[in-house]
Design an enzyme around this catalytic site. Structure first.
Site, PDB file in Angstrom:
ATOM      1  N   ASP A 179     -42.181  -9.923  20.328  1.00  0.00           N
ATOM      2  CA  ASP A 179     -40.811  -9.741  19.831  1.00  0.00           C
ATOM      3  C   ASP A 179     -40.790 -10.000  18.322  1.00  0.00           C
ATOM      4  O   ASP A 179     -41.757 -10.507  17.745  1.00  0.00           O
ATOM      5  CB  ASP A 179     -39.845 -10.674  20.564  1.00  0.00           C
ATOM      6  CG  ASP A 179     -40.376 -12.112  20.663  1.00  0.00           C
ATOM      7  OD1 ASP A 179     -39.909 -12.851  21.540  1.00  0.00           O
ATOM      8  OD2 ASP A 179     -41.265 -12.489  19.864  1.00  0.00           O
ATOM      9  N   ASN A 192     -33.106 -21.640  28.508  1.00  0.00           N
ATOM     10  CA  ASN A 192     -32.122 -20.879  29.313  1.00  0.00           C
ATOM     11  C   ASN A 192     -32.810 -19.811  30.162  1.00  0.00           C
ATOM     12  O   ASN A 192     -32.151 -18.935  30.711  1.00  0.00           O
ATOM     13  CB  ASN A 192     -31.070 -20.243  28.389  1.00  0.00           C
ATOM     14  CG  ASN A 192     -31.666 -19.160  27.496  1.00  0.00           C
ATOM     15  OD1 ASN A 192     -32.892 -19.014  27.422  1.00  0.00           O
ATOM     16  ND2 ASN A 192     -30.813 -18.399  26.836  1.00  0.00           N
ATOM     17  N   HIS A 237     -35.023 -17.560  29.096  1.00  0.00           N
ATOM     18  CA  HIS A 237     -35.379 -16.279  28.455  1.00  0.00           C
ATOM     19  C   HIS A 237     -36.891 -16.157  28.289  1.00  0.00           C
ATOM     20  O   HIS A 237     -37.607 -17.150  28.185  1.00  0.00           O
ATOM     21  CB  HIS A 237     -34.654 -16.107  27.119  1.00  0.00           C
ATOM     22  CG  HIS A 237     -35.158 -16.919  25.970  1.00  0.00           C
ATOM     23  ND1 HIS A 237     -34.511 -18.030  25.486  1.00  0.00           N
ATOM     24  CD2 HIS A 237     -36.247 -16.761  25.188  1.00  0.00           C
ATOM     25  CE1 HIS A 237     -35.169 -18.525  24.456  1.00  0.00           C
ATOM     26  NE2 HIS A 237     -36.231 -17.768  24.259  1.00  0.00           N
ATOM     27  N   GLU A 255     -32.633 -12.360  26.900  1.00  0.00           N
ATOM     28  CA  GLU A 255     -31.715 -13.433  27.215  1.00  0.00           C
ATOM     29  C   GLU A 255     -31.129 -13.241  28.613  1.00  0.00           C
ATOM     30  O   GLU A 255     -31.237 -12.137  29.193  1.00  0.00           O
ATOM     31  CB  GLU A 255     -30.595 -13.464  26.163  1.00  0.00           C
ATOM     32  CG  GLU A 255     -31.083 -13.794  24.753  1.00  0.00           C
ATOM     33  CD  GLU A 255     -31.643 -15.212  24.617  1.00  0.00           C
ATOM     34  OE1 GLU A 255     -32.554 -15.406  23.805  1.00  0.00           O
ATOM     35  OE2 GLU A 255     -31.169 -16.112  25.354  1.00  0.00           O
TER      36      GLU A 255
HETATM   37  C1  GLP Z   1     -38.416 -18.026  21.615  1.00  0.00           C
HETATM   38  C2  GLP Z   1     -39.344 -16.848  21.817  1.00  0.00           C
HETATM   39  C3  GLP Z   1     -39.954 -16.830  23.172  1.00  0.00           C
HETATM   40  C4  GLP Z   1     -40.455 -18.240  23.442  1.00  0.00           C
HETATM   41  C5  GLP Z   1     -39.262 -19.125  23.685  1.00  0.00           C
HETATM   42  C6  GLP Z   1     -39.686 -20.598  23.875  1.00  0.00           C
HETATM   43  O1  GLP Z   1     -37.136 -17.536  21.416  1.00  0.00           O
HETATM   44  N1  GLP Z   1     -38.701 -15.539  21.578  1.00  0.00           N
HETATM   45  O2  GLP Z   1     -41.017 -15.876  23.194  1.00  0.00           O
HETATM   46  O3  GLP Z   1     -41.281 -18.267  24.590  1.00  0.00           O
HETATM   47  O4  GLP Z   1     -38.278 -18.996  22.645  1.00  0.00           O
HETATM   48  O5  GLP Z   1     -40.085 -21.122  22.639  1.00  0.00           O
HETATM   49  P1  GLP Z   1     -40.798 -22.561  22.560  1.00  0.00           P
HETATM   50  O6  GLP Z   1     -42.192 -22.386  23.072  1.00  0.00           O
HETATM   51  O7  GLP Z   1     -40.755 -22.906  21.095  1.00  0.00           O
HETATM   52  O8  GLP Z   1     -39.997 -23.495  23.426  1.00  0.00           O
END
Ligand code: GLP
Length: 241
Positions: A67, A136, A138, A143
């Site tokens: 992404d 949440n 995602h 989302e």
């Molecule tokens: C972000 C990314 C996701 C990621 C998620 C968790 O928004 N777009 O790909 O897996 O949030 O992030 P983290 O590993 O920092 O908790």
């Protein structure tokens, strides 16, 4: 579903990297999609160390970025591509021409999304999808409410992500409100998925995602349907399972 639990963050990062390295060694020309975030950051550090100290060879790896934020070029250290370059790609012998990022500075992100999806198909699909999970539920920028049939598309950036990335961009207001993400269908078309989660703050959501109903309200719950899902966690994140 296979579930690997490691005692703490260090063991989690190391085991996660070793599991990825094993597949890189097994399959020449492997196509891997990389998520970004705090969870994967430690894993990528270990992967870079495996390259530096044990010669893990990335020359045959093709990388896709999961992404990207709208308007965030590789020059912006907060962009997903810049973080992957800094955390991994610049530290290993992956060919720059084998890195497929999302051209999120383009004027027509809908066209870019369509072309990126086509590129994935023309490349032969993704062999290994590396995912984190948001609190949440995602995955990528998908989302809650994201359709399970969704493919790469333009999406709003969720509150969870805005909150988590505010410091990186400078402030909440500076976090782009829109991004481009591989869709749920794109993710599920991968041959194999590694889902990574660490920390007590992911425990409740991981339990819902893996043991609760499969619902678009929790995007990660769709992963229960994938035939080759491996979940790698530390004990804290697994405490609800
Ligand atoms: C972000 C990314 C996701 C990621 C998620 C968790 O928004 N777009 O790909 O897996 O949030 O992030 P983290 O590993 O920092 O908790």
């Amino acid at each position: 579903m296979k579930h690997i639990v490691e005692t703490d963050e260090t063991a989690f990062n190391r085991r996660s990297a070793l599991e990825i390295a094993e597949l890189i060694k097994q399959k020449a020309d492997i196509r891997i999609c990389f998520a970004t975030g705090e969870t994967t950051k430690g894993i990528y550090h270990e992967l870079a160390e495996l390259h530096r100290h044990e010669g893990l060879d990335f020359s045959q790896v093709t990388a896709f970025v999961l992404d990207e934020y709208e308007g965030a070029s590789a020059d912006n250290p907060a962009s997903c591509l810049a973080r992957l370059n800094d955390q991994l790609f610049d530290r290993v012998n992956i060919k720059k021409s084998n890195i497929s990022a999302i051209a999120s500075t383009s004027k027509d992100l809908h066209q870019i999304s369509k072309e990126f999806e086509q590129h994935i198909g023309q490349a032969g699909g993704i062999d290994l999808m590396l995912l984190g999970i948001g609190t949440n539920g995602h995955i990528g920028f998908n989302e809650p409410g994201s359709p399970f049939h969704s493919t790469t598309r333009v999406v709003p950036i969720g509150e969870d992500t805005i909150h988590a990335r505010a410091e990186m961009f400078g402030s909440r207001e500076d976090v782009p409100k829109t991004g481009v993400t591989m869709g749920i269908k794109t993710i599920m078309n991968s041959r194999q998925i590694f889902l990574f989660a660490k920390g007590v703050n992911k425990a409740a959501m991981l339990e819902k995602a893996l043991c609760g109903p499969i619902t678009q309200d929790i995007p990660a719950s769709v992963l229960q349907l994938h035939p080759a899902l491996t979940v790698i966690t530390d004990e804290e994140a697994a405490s609800g399972l």
